[in-house]
Design a protein around this motif. Structure first.
Motif: not given
Length: 246
Positions: A24-41, A153-159
């Motif tokens: 869950w720590v890695e998935a959360s880190a992936g989600a945080v990394a993806m968030t600004p990209l989602v906002v940009g898109y 996985a965390g990044a993909s979910l947030v995207l």
């Protein structure tokens, strides 16, 4: 009889010196990394949502947000169908645009080559520019394959969730009747394009894409056909300018 022993291959240094963090720590880190990209898109997702609203069957068009999983391909498909193109031609153009994802998939082979088949198939469904980028950045940091997969996985979910939300918002905007809404598409497109002027070759790419789009519109080409041609022109012009030292 000597007991039979099996020699285990040595583990990579990263996996020895950097044990797994909790999934869950890695998935959360992936989600945080993806968030600004989602906002940009977000502006591009709103454009896709408006195109979905203008479709003759917006429910089917919205479902394509998940099944196609590529904004450029989905927008091209919708615009070609709206312009009266045959279904096979529209689907072929969308598939051609998504061929680029094969390159990103090849780059992620080392990450998922040893994973089980269901995991590989699930990961492949979410391969697109943002997830590839986040996976690439995570690969530059020490860690195990398992940790990197959870990060992906965390990044993909947030995207996926973010993209669906913004496309749905665009769908809602497109279904409203207001003269001012005609400016939503151009404004969103401007928000997508303008930041690229600061990239190497970006200004040249923007000019090339705009010129091709104007010529295509003057020639009364379908909007869905203009988009991929303009994208190709932008890529070629940007690459040529970068190689030329511009």
């Amino acid at each position: 009889m000597q007991p039979t022993t099996t020699t285990q291959p040595p583990r990579p240094p990263d996996e020895v010196n950097h044990p797994d963090r909790a999934p869950w720590v890695e998935a959360s880190a992936g989600a945080v990394a993806m968030t600004p990209l989602v906002v940009g898109y977000a502006p591009f997702a709103l454009i896709v949502g408006v195109a979905v609203a203008r479709s003759s069957d917006w429910v089917a068009a919205w479902t394509g947000t998940l099944t196609i999983y590529g904004g450029s391909a989905q927008l091209t498909l919708l615009e070609l169908l709206a312009g009266g193109a045959a279904a096979w031609a529209a689907a072929g153009a969308a598939a051609l645009i998504n061929v680029r994802l094969l390159v990103f998939s090849l780059a992620l082979v080392p990450l998922f080559a040893t994973a089980r088949l269901p995991v590989r198939l699930l990961a492949a469904a979410f391969v697109v520019e943002p997830t590839w980028l986040v996976a690439l950045q995570r690969g530059e940091v020490p860690g195990t394959l398992s940790a990197r997969r959870w990060h992906y996985a965390g990044a993909s979910l947030v995207l996926t969730v973010g993209w669906l939300l913004f496309v749905t918002a665009g769908l809602a905007i497109g279904q409203l009747s207001s003269p001012g809404l005609a400016m939503v598409g151009p404004l969103c497109l401007t928000a997508v394009v303008i930041p690229h002027r600061r990239l190497p070759g970006g200004a040249v790419a923007v000019v090339a894409a705009g010129s091709v789009a104007l010529v295509g519109a003057g020639a009364s080409l379908p909007a869905g056909l203009i988009a991929p041609i303009a994208m190709a022109a932008a890529a070629a012009a940007g690459l040529a300018a970068t190689r030329g030292g511009s």
